[in-house]
Design a protein around this motif. Structure first.
Motif: not given
Length: 366
Positions: A232, A257, A254, A228
């Motif tokens: 980002i 993902s 997100f 994560m």
């Protein structure tokens, strides 16, 4: 010399008895030659295009027939208005739209050049340039050589949708996201668990009061958090340094993902269950996940150019669906109404892998 020949003979027997080594030595070269020689190609083949014919004359019908009769293009959609252009691209099937203006035939009668507009999907700039070049050759072959007047003919006007600056970032950023998340989740997770087996500490953990599912979860969580953070970082770098704005819903990106990361973690856990050494885990991870992702996800080679059996295999690869989802959200700005099928396939794969991992792990513990 006799001792040398004896040792050479011994080594040959070791190699010949090891089926895995023989598979790598002889199987991999054959597979790579067949894939790169026949299956994986950057050439334009059977590319689906749309046509918006405002002219509807004999000249325009002749042009459409010429395009449809070659092996490079297939007219898949006949549009009725220019407003349908972007919607046609959002599905991902149409790679180019040919717009024939209403004065196309009239210009030919007056001895002028007929204007054509070629609108391409600029998210894959390399493929878009190839499509334009092939289409230019078809137009030149039809009008540049058959016309009797030197000032007549057809002039294609090119427009790159979603990527007017002709940047490479819209193509490689989604592919890099899929590849990096795959490496972090699959390779690292498989090695981390197998390392416990090799050192003998896995048995100590399994006889502890903690449940096996908790142990596996504890192994997977650090790589989930790292993935994560990397996700980002990639998004921030893409927006700030590469000037690639996210046109779609960031929250949806997100969520998708997270599904993709969990799917890859489950693949790594399955590999760790099937193997008993870090070397085997790395080999299976590289050959079984990384190579198919690079070759069959659509990142480097267009899937529509592949033979039908490989297209079926490509649909099994989670990275293929994630790559298309990221391109749609980040570059095209599409919502869930376009990518819901992709999300459904990715979620179904995650659930299937979870059920398989639980089943295999229980059998191994008994």
């Amino acid at each position: 010399m006799k001792q040398l020949l004896t040792f050479v003979k011994k080594e040959f027997w070791h190699v010949l008895r090891d089926r895995r080594t023989l598979l790598i030595l002889f199987g991999m070269p054959i597979v790579q030659v067949l894939l790169f020689g026949f299956a994986l190609s950057t050439e334009v083949k059977n590319t689906k295009i749309g046509v918006l014919d405002h002219d509807k004359s004999q000249n325009s019908l002749e042009l459409i027939s010429k395009i449809n009769s070659n092996q490079y293009f297939e007219v898949d959609k006949n549009l009725k208005s220019i407003n349908e252009t972007e919607d046609a691209f959002k599905t991902g099937h149409i790679k180019m739209i040919l717009v024939i203006p209403d004065d196309f035939s009239e210009n030919f009668m007056l001895g002028k050049k007929g204007q054509l507009q070629l609108i391409t999907d600029g998210t894959d700039i390399n493929l878009a340039n190839q499509i334009i070049n092939f289409m230019n050759n078809i137009v030149l072959d039809l009008y540049g050589q058959t016309t009797a007047q030197p000032m007549s003919g057809a002039i294609p006007e090119i427009r790159m949708l979603y990527n007017p600056q002709l940047k490479g970032a819209p193509n490689f950023v989604p592919g890099v996201m899929a590849l990096i998340l795959l490496i972090i989740c699959v390779l690292m997770t498989a090695i981390a668990i197998v390392r416990e087996k090799e050192t003998g500490t896995m048995e100590v953990l399994l006889v502890s009061p903690m449940k096996p599912s908790i142990i596996i979860l504890a192994k997977a969580i650090p790589y989930f958090i790292l993935s994560m953070i990397i996700l980002i970082s990639i998004i921030v770098l893409s927006v700030t340094l590469l000037e690639l704005p996210i046109k779609g819903n960031l929250l949806l990106l997100f969520i998708v993902s997270v599904i993709f990361i969990i799917t890859n973690l489950l693949i790594g856990i399955l590999i760790s269950i099937m193997t008993d050494s870090q070397q085997n885990a790395m080999l299976i991870s590289l050959v079984g996940t990384m190579l198919p992702t690079v070759m069959l996800s659509g990142f480097m080679f267009p899937i529509e150019n592949m033979p039908p059996p490989l297209q079926v295999v490509a649909n099994v690869i989670p990275a293929k669906w994630y790559y298309e989802i990221v391109k749609n959200i980040m570059i095209k700005g599409t919502g869930i109404e376009v990518i819901w099928k992709h999300i459904l396939v990715l979620s179904g794969t995650m659930i299937l892998l979870f059920a398989l991992a639980v089943k295999k792990f229980k059998i191994r513990l008994e």
